[in-house]
Design an enzyme around this catalytic site. Structure first.
Site, mmCIF file in Angstrom:
data_model
loop_
_atom_site.group_PDB
_atom_site.id
_atom_site.type_symbol
_atom_site.label_atom_id
_atom_site.label_comp_id
_atom_site.label_asym_id
_atom_site.label_seq_id
_atom_site.Cartn_x
_atom_site.Cartn_y
_atom_site.Cartn_z
ATOM 1 N N ASP A 36 0.919 -1.116 0.368
ATOM 2 C CA ASP A 36 -0.232 -0.155 -0.158
ATOM 3 C C ASP A 36 0.959 1.097 -0.343
ATOM 4 O O ASP A 36 2.020 1.571 0.496
ATOM 5 C CB ASP A 36 -1.303 -0.355 1.420
ATOM 6 N N ASN A 223 -24.598 -4.843 -7.141
ATOM 7 C CA ASN A 223 -24.877 -3.682 -5.676
ATOM 8 C C ASN A 223 -26.190 -3.002 -6.307
ATOM 9 O O ASN A 223 -27.125 -2.843 -5.329
ATOM 10 C CB ASN A 223 -23.689 -2.709 -5.591
ATOM 11 N N PHE A 225 -28.902 -4.285 -7.019
ATOM 12 C CA PHE A 225 -29.864 -4.634 -7.004
ATOM 13 C C PHE A 225 -30.192 -4.898 -5.495
ATOM 14 O O PHE A 225 -31.541 -4.384 -4.839
ATOM 15 C CB PHE A 225 -30.469 -6.461 -7.536
ATOM 16 N N CYS A 275 -19.427 1.412 -0.991
ATOM 17 C CA CYS A 275 -20.185 0.658 -2.667
ATOM 18 C C CYS A 275 -21.326 0.919 -3.473
ATOM 19 O O CYS A 275 -21.496 1.055 -4.344
ATOM 20 C CB CYS A 275 -19.752 -0.701 -2.797
ATOM 21 N N PHE A 276 -22.345 0.661 -2.264
ATOM 22 C CA PHE A 276 -23.592 1.311 -3.208
ATOM 23 C C PHE A 276 -24.022 2.703 -4.055
ATOM 24 O O PHE A 276 -24.000 2.169 -5.247
ATOM 25 C CB PHE A 276 -25.219 1.061 -2.079
HETATM 26 C C1 UDX Z 1 -12.765 -1.195 -2.346
HETATM 27 C C2 UDX Z 1 -12.791 -1.911 -3.602
HETATM 28 O O1 UDX Z 1 -11.042 -2.262 -4.106
HETATM 29 C C3 UDX Z 1 -13.140 -0.810 -4.670
HETATM 30 O O2 UDX Z 1 -13.396 -0.663 -5.623
HETATM 31 C C4 UDX Z 1 -14.767 -0.685 -3.867
HETATM 32 O O3 UDX Z 1 -15.338 -0.305 -4.998
HETATM 33 C C5 UDX Z 1 -14.913 0.512 -2.979
HETATM 34 O O4 UDX Z 1 -14.324 -1.206 -1.381
HETATM 35 P P1 UDX Z 1 -11.639 -0.458 -0.065
HETATM 36 O O5 UDX Z 1 -10.485 -1.595 0.151
HETATM 37 O O6 UDX Z 1 -12.177 -0.915 0.941
HETATM 38 O O7 UDX Z 1 -11.719 -0.661 -1.578
HETATM 39 O O8 UDX Z 1 -10.717 0.864 0.317
HETATM 40 P P2 UDX Z 1 -9.862 1.560 0.879
HETATM 41 O O9 UDX Z 1 -9.894 0.468 2.381
HETATM 42 O O10 UDX Z 1 -9.950 2.606 0.256
HETATM 43 O O11 UDX Z 1 -8.649 0.679 0.538
HETATM 44 C C6 UDX Z 1 -8.300 0.708 -0.872
HETATM 45 C C7 UDX Z 1 -6.385 0.582 -0.558
HETATM 46 O O12 UDX Z 1 -5.094 1.059 -1.370
HETATM 47 C C8 UDX Z 1 -5.780 2.055 0.545
HETATM 48 O O13 UDX Z 1 -5.007 1.936 1.488
HETATM 49 C C9 UDX Z 1 -4.429 3.263 -0.269
HETATM 50 O O14 UDX Z 1 -3.105 3.546 0.240
HETATM 51 C C10 UDX Z 1 -4.380 2.294 -1.220
HETATM 52 N N1 UDX Z 1 -3.613 2.963 -2.517
HETATM 53 C C11 UDX Z 1 -4.619 3.387 -2.876
HETATM 54 C C12 UDX Z 1 -2.920 2.347 -2.857
HETATM 55 O O15 UDX Z 1 -2.030 1.770 -2.468
HETATM 56 N N2 UDX Z 1 -2.095 2.678 -4.295
HETATM 57 C C13 UDX Z 1 -3.176 3.928 -4.942
HETATM 58 O O16 UDX Z 1 -2.271 4.831 -5.990
HETATM 59 C C14 UDX Z 1 -4.012 4.471 -4.173
HETATM 60 C C1 UDX Z 2 -22.558 -4.763 -0.168
HETATM 61 C C2 UDX Z 2 -22.479 -5.844 -0.315
HETATM 62 O O1 UDX Z 2 -23.449 -6.396 0.668
HETATM 63 C C3 UDX Z 2 -21.713 -6.573 -0.959
HETATM 64 O O2 UDX Z 2 -21.381 -7.701 -1.185
HETATM 65 C C4 UDX Z 2 -20.576 -5.337 -2.089
HETATM 66 O O3 UDX Z 2 -19.206 -6.423 -2.008
HETATM 67 C C5 UDX Z 2 -20.564 -4.800 -1.544
HETATM 68 O O4 UDX Z 2 -21.320 -3.844 -0.873
HETATM 69 P P1 UDX Z 2 -21.527 -3.533 2.087
HETATM 70 O O5 UDX Z 2 -22.094 -2.383 2.016
HETATM 71 O O6 UDX Z 2 -19.865 -4.311 3.231
HETATM 72 O O7 UDX Z 2 -21.868 -4.881 1.225
HETATM 73 O O8 UDX Z 2 -22.276 -3.607 3.054
HETATM 74 P P2 UDX Z 2 -24.286 -4.232 3.113
HETATM 75 O O9 UDX Z 2 -24.952 -5.507 3.949
HETATM 76 O O10 UDX Z 2 -24.717 -4.510 1.864
HETATM 77 O O11 UDX Z 2 -25.490 -3.680 3.678
HETATM 78 C C6 UDX Z 2 -25.083 -1.509 3.007
HETATM 79 C C7 UDX Z 2 -26.103 -0.774 3.837
HETATM 80 O O12 UDX Z 2 -27.913 -1.153 3.491
HETATM 81 C C8 UDX Z 2 -25.795 -0.644 5.252
HETATM 82 O O13 UDX Z 2 -26.049 0.517 5.682
HETATM 83 C C9 UDX Z 2 -27.157 -1.745 5.845
HETATM 84 O O14 UDX Z 2 -27.184 -0.797 6.886
HETATM 85 C C10 UDX Z 2 -28.185 -1.217 4.599
HETATM 86 N N1 UDX Z 2 -29.120 -1.731 4.314
HETATM 87 C C11 UDX Z 2 -29.263 -3.453 4.508
HETATM 88 C C12 UDX Z 2 -30.447 -1.681 4.766
HETATM 89 O O15 UDX Z 2 -30.373 -0.282 5.174
HETATM 90 N N2 UDX Z 2 -31.354 -2.609 5.125
HETATM 91 C C13 UDX Z 2 -31.423 -3.051 4.873
HETATM 92 O O16 UDX Z 2 -31.698 -4.917 4.668
HETATM 93 C C14 UDX Z 2 -29.880 -4.044 4.419
#
Ligand code: UDX
Ligand code: UDX
Length: 458
Positions: A36, A223, A225, A275-276
């Site tokens: 990282d 996501n 859906f 993500c959503f």
């Molecule tokens: C993930 C997925 O990879 C992203 O596409 C998704 O849709 C959101 O979730 P996530 O692991 O949750 O990302 O993001 P984050 O916790 O911010 O981690 C990304 C890491 O990449 C950070 O630690 C950042 O420092 C690192 N990074 C970023 C690098 O090492 N090189 C870069 O050029 C940019």
């Molecule tokens: C989501 C997808 O579920 C996962 O498959 C993908 O890889 C990343 O995005 P995440 O965002 O980590 O995962 O959590 P998720 O459990 O999907 O919840 C998303 C949000 O929806 C949360 O804020 C949760 O509280 C909310 N939620 C979920 C509701 O409000 N109602 C529900 O019935 C379920």
């Protein structure tokens, strides 16, 4: 020990960290290194206090760290040594220029591709783990083949479906693993190498293969859906409040139709998470790009209802509390975007806090894991905000409690004790419908659930 293959992951975040820890745990024959650009993050991964809270993660990391799992900032060395590179850097929504607020910001991602090209000395398989707009793999291929060197790169798409809070369980026993590849002999060979890794613990019938664009699109659509289900029930929650129906009863009846399913039908203050929103906006952007305005508008509506739900929550608080919040003390129970994580990205609690502060309410925020992130999120917000881990202390002297996160500790609290410490009339706004509303009402609280008639003493 000599390893069968060397795997590198660029990006030690919520996705890269747990995913690679699981691969290392299930495949002792592979050496897994996570790099990282952020040295603080790497130090945390190498310490006792990991940078993210995720049930079960620490056990997996402790069992493998230093054996076949390594965290490092040496990106170039990692690239040189590896056979397979997962790219898991973040891809936030663009904040500037064309597509601002909609399209994905691919600058980190492109920089990573160029870094790989610059330092690679042997053939490699590149795996897209980050969620990306459709056809990003094509751009990755173009960058990697932009020079005349003889190194071969095969790009695969392998989106991650883990949900935070259940990441380890999801990784250990996934509904499916999806691998997209080019349908050329080289593409299929690369795909088989990745299948071989997952086959160490995932049953073969759960490993799906597809063409690379279907794989990229499937992640966005999954996501979209899931979020659509939540926005649908949240839209109905507004109607239930007016029509004196109960959204929990409606959701139960609807969800028992096996064609619909009972999951993701919990009405809430709104969905959050990294993500959503980002992925739906990406889908909307993609549809617009192809001239599909009606399709774009349909999916945009899912985000629109989520914004509406958050604003509606604030307006309900305001109306219930005699149309003024100025000077009132409000305690937020939970700040994380969901339970069992300290992550607050896109958490509805951020928006609600900002709006309440704008109305000049005083805020106390409590959360078992997310207070550090909450402090950072609300740094620029003007007003009186305090952060207290103990929920009894946090709610002491407040006019209202608003439940933001469905932490299982909240329903177990002694609400008699809380009621006696609060200003009267005491209000509870349950943004997750997790509390026993009738019992609270009997204690003397004025209770405002989501999608059910309020229980008030006026
Ligand atoms: C993930 C997925 O990879 C992203 O596409 C998704 O849709 C959101 O979730 P996530 O692991 O949750 O990302 O993001 P984050 O916790 O911010 O981690 C990304 C890491 O990449 C950070 O630690 C950042 O420092 C690192 N990074 C970023 C690098 O090492 N090189 C870069 O050029 C940019
Ligand atoms: C989501 C997808 O579920 C996962 O498959 C993908 O890889 C990343 O995005 P995440 O965002 O980590 O995962 O959590 P998720 O459990 O999907 O919840 C998303 C949000 O929806 C949360 O804020 C949760 O509280 C909310 N939620 C979920 C509701 O409000 N109602 C529900 O019935 C379920």
């Amino acid at each position: 020990m000599t390893f069968k293959k060397k795997i590198l992951c660029i990006g030690a975040g919520y996705v890269g960290g747990p995913t690679m820890a699981m691969i290392a745990h299930k495949c002792p024959q592979y050496k897994v290194t996570i790099v990282d650009i952020n040295p603080t993050r790497i130090d945390q991964w190498n310490s006792e206090k990991l940078p993210i809270y995720e049930p079960g993660l620490k056990k997996v990391v402790t069992a493998t760290r230093g054996k076949n799992l390594f965290f490092s900032t040496e990106i170039e060395k990692g690239i040189k040594e590896s056979d397979i590179i997962f790219v898991s850097v973040n891809t936030p929504t663009k904040t500037f220029g064309a597509g601002a607020g909609m399209a994905a910001d691919l600058q980190y991602w492109e920089k990573t591709a160029r870094q790989i090209l610059q330092h690679a000395e042997s053939d490699k398989i590149i795996v897209e783990k980050s969620t990306l707009p459709v056809k990003t793999a094509l751009a990755m291929e173009r960058i990697l083949t932009s020079t005349n060197n003889s190194i071969r790169f095969d790009v695969l798409s392998n989106p991650e479906f883990l949900a935070e809070g259940t990441a380890i369980k999801d990784l250990e026993d996934p509904d499916r693993v999806l691998i997209g590849s080019r349908e050329t002999p080289a593409g299929l060979k690369a795909r088989d190498e990745l299948v071989e890794i997952y086959a160490n613990w995932v049953p073969k019938e759960h490993i799906l293969t597809s063409n690379i664009w279907s794989s990229e699109l499937s992640k966005l659509v999954s996501n979209a859906f899931l979020a659509q289900k939540i926005s649908s029930i949240n839209a109905i929650s507004a109607l239930c409040e007016k029509a004196e129906a109960d959204v929990t009863e409606v959701a139960r009846a609807v969800g028992m139709d096996s064609r619909l399913g009972s999951k993701f039908l919990n009405a809430s203050v709104g969905f959050g998470g990294s993500c959503f929103k980002k992925d739906i906006l990406n889908l909307v952007y993609l549809c617009r790009h192809y001239g599909l305005e009606d399709v774009a508008r349909y999916w945009q509506g899912v985000v629109g209802i989520n914004d509406y739900q958050k604003e509606r929550f604030v307006m309900n608080m305001m109306n219930a509390m005699f149309n003024t919040l100025a000077g009132k003390k409000i305690c937020l129970f939970g700040f994380a975007f969901k339970a069992n994580t300290g992550d607050t990205r896109e958490s509805p609690a951020i928006f609600i806090s900002e709006r309440l502060a704008e109305e000049r309410a005083e805020l106390t925020i409590t959360d078992p894991q997310a207070l550090d992130n909450a402090r950072t999120d609300l740094e620029g917000v003007e007003g009186n905000i305090s952060y207290i881990e103990n929920p009894y202390e946090a709610s002491n002297g407040c006019d209202a409690i608003a439940v933001m996160t469905e932490w299982d500790i909240y329903p177990q609290l002694d609400f008699e004790k809380i009621f006696h410490s609060m200003v009267k009339p005491a209000f509870i706004f349950d943004g997750r419908n997790i509390l026993d509303h009738n019992k609270l009402f009997e204690m003397g609280f004025n209770v405002f659930p989501i999608g059910k008639p309020p229980l008030t003493h006026f």
